[in-house]
Design a protein around this motif. Structure first.
Motif, mmCIF file in Angstrom:
data_model
loop_
_atom_site.group_PDB
_atom_site.id
_atom_site.type_symbol
_atom_site.label_atom_id
_atom_site.label_comp_id
_atom_site.label_asym_id
_atom_site.label_seq_id
_atom_site.Cartn_x
_atom_site.Cartn_y
_atom_site.Cartn_z
ATOM 1 N N MET B 72 0.827 -1.204 0.000
ATOM 2 C CA MET B 72 0.000 0.000 0.000
ATOM 3 C C MET B 72 0.863 1.257 0.000
ATOM 4 O O MET B 72 0.571 2.217 -0.710
ATOM 5 N N LEU B 76 1.020 4.202 -2.896
ATOM 6 C CA LEU B 76 0.835 5.624 -2.584
ATOM 7 C C LEU B 76 2.119 6.412 -2.772
ATOM 8 O O LEU B 76 2.158 7.624 -2.525
ATOM 9 N N LYS B 92 2.054 10.177 8.369
ATOM 10 C CA LYS B 92 1.388 9.723 7.146
ATOM 11 C C LYS B 92 1.498 8.195 7.035
ATOM 12 O O LYS B 92 0.511 7.506 6.732
ATOM 13 N N GLU B 95 -0.757 6.343 9.510
ATOM 14 C CA GLU B 95 -2.146 6.296 9.067
ATOM 15 C C GLU B 95 -2.367 5.096 8.140
ATOM 16 O O GLU B 95 -3.356 4.378 8.247
ATOM 17 N N ILE B 96 -1.402 4.903 7.221
ATOM 18 C CA ILE B 96 -1.527 3.783 6.282
ATOM 19 C C ILE B 96 -1.364 2.449 7.024
ATOM 20 O O ILE B 96 -2.124 1.498 6.813
ATOM 21 N N GLU B 98 -2.023 1.734 10.108
ATOM 22 C CA GLU B 98 -3.212 1.459 10.913
ATOM 23 C C GLU B 98 -4.372 0.978 10.038
ATOM 24 O O GLU B 98 -5.086 0.048 10.377
ATOM 25 N N MET B 99 -4.506 1.643 8.883
ATOM 26 C CA MET B 99 -5.590 1.321 7.970
ATOM 27 C C MET B 99 -5.429 -0.093 7.396
ATOM 28 O O MET B 99 -6.382 -0.857 7.317
ATOM 29 N N VAL B 100 -4.197 -0.418 7.019
ATOM 30 C CA VAL B 100 -3.954 -1.723 6.399
ATOM 31 C C VAL B 100 -4.083 -2.839 7.452
ATOM 32 O O VAL B 100 -4.751 -3.844 7.220
ATOM 33 N N GLY B 102 -5.530 -2.707 10.613
ATOM 34 C CA GLY B 102 -6.825 -2.781 11.309
ATOM 35 C C GLY B 102 -8.000 -2.935 10.374
ATOM 36 O O GLY B 102 -9.023 -3.515 10.743
ATOM 37 N N GLY B 103 -7.892 -2.410 9.134
ATOM 38 C CA GLY B 103 -9.044 -2.402 8.244
ATOM 39 C C GLY B 103 -8.999 -3.498 7.198
ATOM 40 O O GLY B 103 -10.027 -3.918 6.683
#
Lengths: 287, 287, 287, 287, 287, 287
Positions: B72, B76, B92, B95-96, B98-100, B102-103
């Motif tokens: 990811m 980006l 920055k 954020e990525i 955490e998103m990858v 956790g999400g």
């Protein structure tokens, strides 16, 4: 200084009858729109929800996250098609949607509730098989844009009983465990019905249902289900508001005590709705 | 056909003493490496964990996700610096991450466990204030790369008691509710200690601790804490394995019953470790 | 060796869907016949039952004990009369029956389950007033040979909830607290109905219901209640099997999910029935 | 008639302080001797125990059964050897002992308690692995005559909590699940200690400890542990009574509140002991 | 109007950290003095206590009632003697004291709490044998004026757990079940200690401990136990305040978290103390 | 002496079937009349009630207190008007009634139960909003003489479950939290109905319903509801007894198992009623 303190005490005491009435009640809050973008508003909403928990209610949060999704898709150079205001969600997009909603927005809300003194758990509709989804009916070309097939509220009950505020990203799963992007209003209404919530509050960017969209003072405070057709015929309910109002109607006819569309741009709007006699926004009643 | 069936029955019965021994035990599984990339291996791990739950154990999963994060970040166009094998995490990047984690990765594991018949909830260390973090000690320049300050295992207890398999993304939070990226092995060890787990299993891409890294048959089955210094002096433990072994030592001296490094590339490696007399990989013992 | 272990792992995983389906289910096992005489078969049955308990089912055992009773009566020089295959039970005989079933056979099964790693309690139908009996209807000359009048399953519920496997000797009591010798199949069916068991398994010395008693391959896998009269007319069900089949019918029409006659001479027959798609023996269905 | 009724009321009220004192207390009753042979005495003992349960105590019954065992052995033509008053128990004998105690005597007591309005469960020390046994120490030639190695009182706790009176046959098991014949007094004392009973009552065929065995009026009401050696030196405690007194001493030094030897030949002897200020028999005190 | 509502919302939110801190805490309120005579003050105190209950605290009320007792004694023409400010209580007087406190004042407070939306139970120290009393030590001539011998807080625990606010009249009982009139401050302190309360608040008719009794602005906010002797030497603590301060010291050294003397004449004084950073009155600290 | 003791044991045992029958049953006792004035009778009633509690029943006491009220009113020089045998209760009188019933009589009964070894809590109908009242219908001039509007038995359930004997003063409250003086028989009947009591016992100063009021031997043991009109026509039920009988009828038609009018002047009358086959007094049956 003592006088100022005494005035504060009076305010707390004024809230007492509302606190009493809502003790042990389940309130579903759909959190989205401007209230999610503005830092100050966001903090106030977090405080409202934590306060509700401390005075004995059981708030449950369902959130959207359109702008964050758009921003990330843009950074990645992914262009979405929209049909009737709903995003056509291909597999690549779905992955981003799930990541942004479940990994970023969801956890930000959890952190916000913690910062205000609450105890929250963020999950998506895949966790605990909470939201069974199916493709949006009759619109196969929408890809992984889905709708709620059924709700299994067990995990929410567990979290509530153990003192947590559940925060839910509107992602569903199908029989093959594919992920679906579902409209958060729809998810909020479906969960409210499944949990027999006492209240559903949709935070929006309008003051409520207005007779004249340009005149905030033309707010309609109470809408009876029986009057709905008339409002639609007269064009008072139209385009933008229609989906939200459908959610309200579904909730209220599905057994949710009271359903409200309120203005998330007003600071502490939830608290005003819950702890104020007049309330704010438009309330839907099953009559 | 009956004979084949009877052989299967014999196998089930052979597992009985292990099932009995592990009844009600807590087993922390650090899931990562090749076992997470290979679809077939992944499915087998999911089955193993669900089976453990059904025969009365309480598996808890902590996962990594380096390759997904890298992919990811690359998409980006974000370039990371690494110091001593640890990523320097700016805001920055965090954020990525955490998103990858956790999400995406977290929810994929949840879906995998559901597909194998389990009931799972995916959370990050921010949920329920599970993992209090601080910046990696003595290395301020690492940004939001953190380490565990303390564990609040209440949410895990709640999930276990209610029949769920907790799946945990290794994200922590500090006093200001910033997010931290923490090594998943460290998180697994810290949670195992906090929960007084009976077993910690680290899935790796090596057969265990080898006397000669090129010779799998030189596997050391049991390592006593007292022998450790000797192994290090002799260069048997070095670079790559050192952090993992430190986690094992921390866990085993912190009260975790047994700690194992096993080869996640072997199909059903967890099941082999748990239900086989010999086990596989290297076990660490507090002697 | 690793390959062998991996094959075992595969078998365990194959059992997963069955384990999941039967989780929390109540299975009544009528234990008797050859499976009770042969040491090796006996050990395997014990293992099967303990395994069922460990993977989350609630097995309940009702046992017979004809051969042991006969042996003891013979040693004591007591001669019994039989009418229609049922023993005429005088007071002296009843005392021996009760002693052998409740004091010997029952406790041997308890010890066998303990030896296989289980936790069992052996009781008779007099304990906790479990089995209220009356003399076999219309056959006053049968003495203390009885039938079930009513079941009070409270003690079984207590034992199950506390993790024990109940082992029940088929002895009942009447208003004057006389003891009665009751056919174990009848007792098993009555308890299965009273406890709304999900499954009743009768261990017998035949492969099931056969179209041709000399041809095991003529096994009828499923018998619908509605087909029964037809089978009787055609002479497929007769003499020896009739009482057992009546028990099955009573159970299945009384609300027991599924009822089976299986061959106790096959090693691990219960496990095969429970954890195999095809199952073995004949299943009775309420259609 | 009213006067007679009023006198009865007075008696009930007189019992009130004793009922209050013993509320929720655990009382272990060793039942044996004449009180078990005489039908009328037996009925009265059953009533006493049921009454104790109804007024809030938790009676637990351990029983012997020597005469019934002898009768059955005799019928079967089995001759036993005795060493120091203890039966040498070979395998054949053990089978009979277990059958008679667990299948006959135990169930008769259960039926007797039911007839008096109680709710009882009869088990042996093999059930729930209650009594772990070993061969009588230093006397290998005693065969399966054993002594208590350890007590696992879980099943008794379960039965008590669920309102049942546990009735226990003094049979133990060893590591190989062999059965052992254990002296019932020893079993009663061991269980009383394991359960931290408030009272242990041994029903015997003597009035208690007598200074002069021929003179009932020479009863010693209270024996302090510290006086024991003196009593032995003076020959007051000897042969027949020694084992029983050893049990009492073990119990009272093991934490049992009060231990009593009472005369089971006196109708309602337990009730007299429990509900009378003077009590009857000899009480042992840990001083 | 919306602005006014938003200000109210802000006040509610300001209380959030205090609500959080006191969640589940036990607060003992000694209610007496002017706050009990003035109708408006009384209503405000009732509201404060009910609000505390609704936001998750466990308030417990102990009340006095001197003026009502005096009025009734006067109506009945009974004249009391006082020694050192304590009433000499003869039997006739005690009867009136008990009747007025337990039957009138107590029930008025209960009704007041109900009128404010709470759920209260009024008891005296005789109910549930809550307050064991003895005659005031060394002063036999005081009659039935007593002091606390011991507290049995079981009934308070029961009421709290079931959602009630306990309201307690300061009446005790002795071994012969005579009633005793006990100073309400003493009772409040003793119950606070027995229940390990987190806070004890004495409502008085002064602003707190003043350096100069004529100057309210000379209020001492915090008193350390170690400074006490000094205050007494300097005459700051004297006559009137001494008994109350002794109660505070007893409570705080007995394990009560914090003890306060506050001015009951200030409207909502309890709320100000609990929900305000500065608090009001004087706090005693065990340092 | 042993013989005397054995006779006592027999009496205890005779009570066993009654103890068994009433185990866990709720018995409402209306306590008043001579049984409340005579010290010796009073002590016996207290013993009876405590005994009932210890043998597993749940007694609930509702008491009157007319003579004590009259005495206090007289002392204060307050004169009451009576209409149809009911006191007209003005505000001043109500205050005295409440004080005497709730503060004196109620607490004396509590102390009496404690003296007999029980554990009691005395409350009035205002506590826990137990008795909602309204002015006696159609008789506005009766002032605060009221009747029961509704019962909220929650506090009684709480007290019973926690082992207490609730003692209730017949005071009610209206919407404005005024107090009302209600006939204790009416309160007893209403609570018995609300709690689905198994028995209601009214203690009176007559032997029961007599055919000839001058002849105690003309006692009618059982009255069927269907016979009532006939008894009234024949003048057997008249003036004095009518209100009590109405209460009994209300209770028995409202679902209370059995309702009795018994003679409180007979020592241990409640015990005789409960533990004697014949019972005493008149029983009302819903036939």
């Amino acid at each position: 200084m003592l006088e100022a303190a005494m005035k504060k005490a009076e305010v707390l005491v004024e809230a007492l009858p509302y606190i009493k009435d809502f003790y042990g009640k389940r309130v579903l809050v759909k959190y989205g729109g401007a209230a999610m973008q503005d830092c100050d508003l966001k903090e106030k909403i977090m405080q409202d929800i934590v306060l509700m928990k401390y005075v004995g209610m059981h708030p449950i949060v369902v959130h959207g996250g359109g702008p964050e999704i758009n921003a990330m898709l843009e950074q990645l150079g992914i262009v979405s098609t929209f049909i009737d205001g709903q995003r056509v969600t291909d597999l690549k997009t779905m992955e981003i949607v799930e990541m942004v909603l479940g990994g970023k927005v969801n956890k930000q809300i959890v952190a916000g509730l913690h910062a205000s003194g609450g105890k929250a758990i963020g999950i998506s509709g895949k966790d605990g098989m909470l939201i069974k989804a199916r493709p949006l009916q009759g619109q196969a070309e929408m890809g992984f844009t889905g709708e709620v097939e059924s709700i299994n509220p067990m995990i929410i009950e567990t979290l509530i009983e153990n003192g947590y505020i559940p925060v839910i990203a509107p992602i569903g799963f199908d029989d093959d465990f594919n992920s679906y992007n579902i409209n958060a209003d729809l998810v909020a209404a479906a969960i409210a019905v499944a949990m027999k919530a006492d209240k559903l509050v949709l935070l929006t960017d309008v003051p409520g249902l207005l007779r004249d969209p340009r005149a905030p003072e033309s707010l309609i405070s109470v809408v009876r289900v029986s009057e709905l057709q008339d409002y639609m015929n007269r064009g008072i309910i139209n385009g933008g508001m229609l989906p939200k109002i459908r959610c309200c109607i579904e909730a209220v006819t599905g057994g949710v005590g009271r359903t409200h569309i309120i203005d998330g741009r007003v600071p502490h709007s939830i608290l005003l709705e819950v702890f104020t006699k007049e309330g704010i926004g438009t309330m839907f009643v099953n009559e």
